[in-house]
Design a protein around this motif. Structure first.
Motif, mmCIF file in Angstrom:
data_model
loop_
_atom_site.group_PDB
_atom_site.id
_atom_site.type_symbol
_atom_site.label_atom_id
_atom_site.label_comp_id
_atom_site.label_asym_id
_atom_site.label_seq_id
_atom_site.Cartn_x
_atom_site.Cartn_y
_atom_site.Cartn_z
ATOM 1 N N VAL A 154 0.867 -1.390 -0.111
ATOM 2 C CA VAL A 154 0.362 -0.035 0.083
ATOM 3 C C VAL A 154 0.832 1.139 -0.176
ATOM 4 C CG1 VAL A 154 -1.761 1.521 1.538
ATOM 5 C CG2 VAL A 154 -1.768 -0.938 0.664
ATOM 6 N N ASP A 155 0.483 2.054 -0.930
ATOM 7 C CA ASP A 155 1.625 3.175 -1.185
ATOM 8 C C ASP A 155 0.001 4.403 -1.395
ATOM 9 O OD1 ASP A 155 3.126 5.458 -2.178
ATOM 10 O OD2 ASP A 155 4.343 4.242 -3.089
ATOM 11 N N ILE A 156 -0.050 4.916 -0.379
ATOM 12 C CA ILE A 156 -0.996 6.215 -0.535
ATOM 13 C C ILE A 156 -0.320 7.668 -0.933
ATOM 14 C CG2 ILE A 156 -2.043 7.382 1.926
ATOM 15 C CD1 ILE A 156 -1.871 5.494 3.971
ATOM 16 N N SER A 157 0.955 7.735 -0.710
ATOM 17 C CA SER A 157 1.479 9.495 -1.893
ATOM 18 C C SER A 157 1.251 8.967 -2.910
ATOM 19 C CB SER A 157 3.068 9.000 -1.090
ATOM 20 O OG SER A 157 3.090 9.815 0.434
ATOM 21 N N ALA A 158 1.380 7.369 -3.778
ATOM 22 C CA ALA A 158 1.031 7.121 -4.956
ATOM 23 C C ALA A 158 0.141 7.793 -4.917
ATOM 24 C CB ALA A 158 1.740 5.659 -5.302
ATOM 25 N N ARG A 159 -1.011 6.997 -4.689
ATOM 26 C CA ARG A 159 -2.716 7.291 -4.953
ATOM 27 C C ARG A 159 -2.692 8.633 -4.838
ATOM 28 N NH1 ARG A 159 -5.426 4.490 -8.270
ATOM 29 N NH2 ARG A 159 -4.352 2.971 -7.562
ATOM 30 N N VAL A 160 -2.104 9.626 -4.037
ATOM 31 C CA VAL A 160 -2.604 10.834 -3.880
ATOM 32 C C VAL A 160 -1.709 11.510 -5.215
ATOM 33 C CG1 VAL A 160 -1.804 13.434 -2.767
ATOM 34 C CG2 VAL A 160 -2.989 11.491 -1.195
ATOM 35 N N ILE A 161 -0.605 10.895 -5.784
ATOM 36 C CA ILE A 161 -0.137 11.923 -7.420
ATOM 37 C C ILE A 161 -1.280 11.286 -7.852
ATOM 38 C CG2 ILE A 161 2.420 11.437 -8.165
ATOM 39 C CD1 ILE A 161 4.062 10.705 -5.532
ATOM 40 N N TRP A 162 -1.762 9.932 -8.003
ATOM 41 C CA TRP A 162 -2.129 9.518 -9.043
ATOM 42 C C TRP A 162 -3.731 10.562 -9.006
ATOM 43 C CZ3 TRP A 162 -6.940 8.234 -9.158
ATOM 44 C CH2 TRP A 162 -8.196 7.192 -10.102
ATOM 45 N N MET A 163 -3.970 10.933 -8.574
ATOM 46 C CA MET A 163 -5.632 12.127 -8.170
ATOM 47 C C MET A 163 -4.402 13.181 -8.639
ATOM 48 S SD MET A 163 -6.369 11.069 -4.080
ATOM 49 C CE MET A 163 -7.754 12.527 -4.620
ATOM 50 N N PHE A 164 -3.607 13.957 -8.052
ATOM 51 C CA PHE A 164 -3.238 15.142 -8.337
ATOM 52 C C PHE A 164 -3.290 15.014 -10.453
ATOM 53 C CE2 PHE A 164 -1.003 16.027 -4.426
ATOM 54 C CZ PHE A 164 -2.108 16.556 -4.160
ATOM 55 N N GLU A 165 -2.917 13.887 -10.846
ATOM 56 C CA GLU A 165 -2.713 13.501 -12.389
ATOM 57 C C GLU A 165 -3.704 13.288 -13.375
ATOM 58 O OE1 GLU A 165 1.073 10.877 -14.857
ATOM 59 O OE2 GLU A 165 -0.561 9.942 -13.233
ATOM 60 N N LYS A 166 -4.475 13.401 -12.828
ATOM 61 C CA LYS A 166 -6.454 12.699 -12.988
ATOM 62 C C LYS A 166 -6.225 14.309 -12.870
ATOM 63 C CE LYS A 166 -5.987 8.905 -13.654
ATOM 64 N NZ LYS A 166 -5.864 8.333 -15.256
ATOM 65 N N LEU A 167 -6.896 14.614 -11.798
ATOM 66 C CA LEU A 167 -6.738 16.289 -12.156
ATOM 67 C C LEU A 167 -6.522 17.900 -12.677
ATOM 68 C CD1 LEU A 167 -7.222 16.902 -8.433
ATOM 69 C CD2 LEU A 167 -9.137 16.944 -9.825
ATOM 70 N N GLY A 168 -5.676 17.061 -12.973
ATOM 71 C CA GLY A 168 -4.457 17.796 -14.138
ATOM 72 C C GLY A 168 -3.594 18.748 -13.511
ATOM 73 N N TRP A 169 -3.165 18.983 -11.997
ATOM 74 C CA TRP A 169 -2.487 19.526 -11.568
ATOM 75 C C TRP A 169 -0.797 19.130 -11.226
ATOM 76 C CZ3 TRP A 169 -5.569 19.513 -6.536
ATOM 77 C CH2 TRP A 169 -6.827 19.873 -6.620
#
Length: 321
Positions: A285-300
């Motif tokens: 489990v890598d929560i930080s990677a999931r947050v980065i994935w969310m930022f990528e999906k949001l275009g940030w």
């Protein structure tokens, strides 16, 4: 655990590796020392919670502490570490500033100092020059115990060699936004400590609510996050699994994965430092990677350096997940 060779100088003046030590001769002593070093303080803190419930700890305190732990912790892992130190992804300007501020809320040092120290650590990992290697004093159990304490926190005030930002973080020194956040680190620290008290006081409309929120949401939250972060320097360079080939003693420690937001998959990180995901194997489990994935999906976030299967396969030390 396979030890990384220590470097010495032979009679010709050339650097040569010393013979490897027997890992079986220190395995149990190391593990007992590490677990005592980590769990006794945490057990004492955990024991205080049920005694304080209904008197010095409330649901409001827990929520405030959890939110600040989440924001400041991810500010360190996603911001200070994966973005600013290793460039695992590009962030747009608002996100870059937000990550610099969020990481500063952890009170682990200003963004430029933190990044410079960590880049220095990677350059000399577990060798001479590393600011916080637990192996600096030797391999016997007494030296390991001393090294754990040094790597965990003592290096912060005992290391006489100050890391040069000009050498290790010249890119951040050229960034006006980062320099501005770095300059206001003292004010961010005050906000990090006082904001929970203000919120707690306003929610409960009492000075007592402000006091308990300050204790749990500021002091306990900062202390817990510090020890989790420092455990990556100490624990994750002492015990755990080696799934990928590295030149140091970085290891994966599964039981630190959740509180560290995935940073304890440290062996892969040292094998592939710029990778945006540290937990690359099944069940990691890598929560930080999931947050980065969310930022990528949001275009940030853009140009995210996700794991490369061929590169990872080339670094595997075995084929067992």
């Amino acid at each position: 655990m396979t030890a990384a060779p220590e470097l010495t100088v032979d009679q010709t003046g050339k650097r040569a590796p010393e013979p490897e030590l027997d890992p079986e001769g220190r395995g149990k002593a190391e593990r007992y020392t590490v677990f005592a070093f980590v769990f006794i303080p945490l057990l004492a803190l955990a024991a205080a919670v049920p005694f304080a419930w209904g008197w010095g700890l409330t649901v409001t305190d827990i929520v405030i502490g959890a939110v600040f732990y989440l924001v400041s912790g991810l500010g360190i892992t996603v911001g200070f570490h994966r973005h600013f130190t290793h460039g695992s992804f590009k962030a747009n300007r608002p996100l870059r500033i937000a990550l610099a501020v969020a990481g500063s809320l952890a009170i682990e040092g200003s963004v430029i100092k933190w990044v410079a120290d960590h880049r220095r650590h990677h350059k000399y990992a577990d060798h001479e020059g590393d600011p916080h290697s637990p192996w600096r004093f030797g391999d016997d159990w007494r030296s390991v115990a001393k090294g754990l304490y040094y790597a965990h926190m003592a290096w912060l005030y005992l290391d006489e060699e100050k890391t040069s930002p000009k050498r290790f973080a010249p890119d951040l020194l050229k960034d006006p936004d980062v320099r501005r956040v770095d300059r206001f680190f003292g004010l961010i620290v005050l906000f990090s400590l006082l904001a929970p008290a203000v919120i707690g006081g306003l929610v409960t409309m009492s000075w007592w609510g402000a006091l308990t929120a300050f204790f749990w949401g500021s002091l306990v939250r900062v202390a817990l996050l510090h020890h989790v972060t420092w455990s990556i320097n100490s624990i994750c360079h002492t015990i755990g699994e080696e799934n990928f080939e590295v030149r140091d003693r970085s290891r994966n420690v599964w039981w630190l994965a959740i509180p560290s937001f995935g940073e304890s998959w440290h062996n892969l990180h040292h094998a592939d430092p710029t990778c945006a995901r540290h937990g690359v194997l099944k069940g990691q489990v890598d929560i930080s990677a999931r947050v980065i994935w969310m930022f990528e999906k949001l275009g940030w976030a853009s140009k995210v350096r996700w794991p490369n299967a061929e590169r990872l396969a080339a670094k595997r030390v075995n084929a067992v997940n």
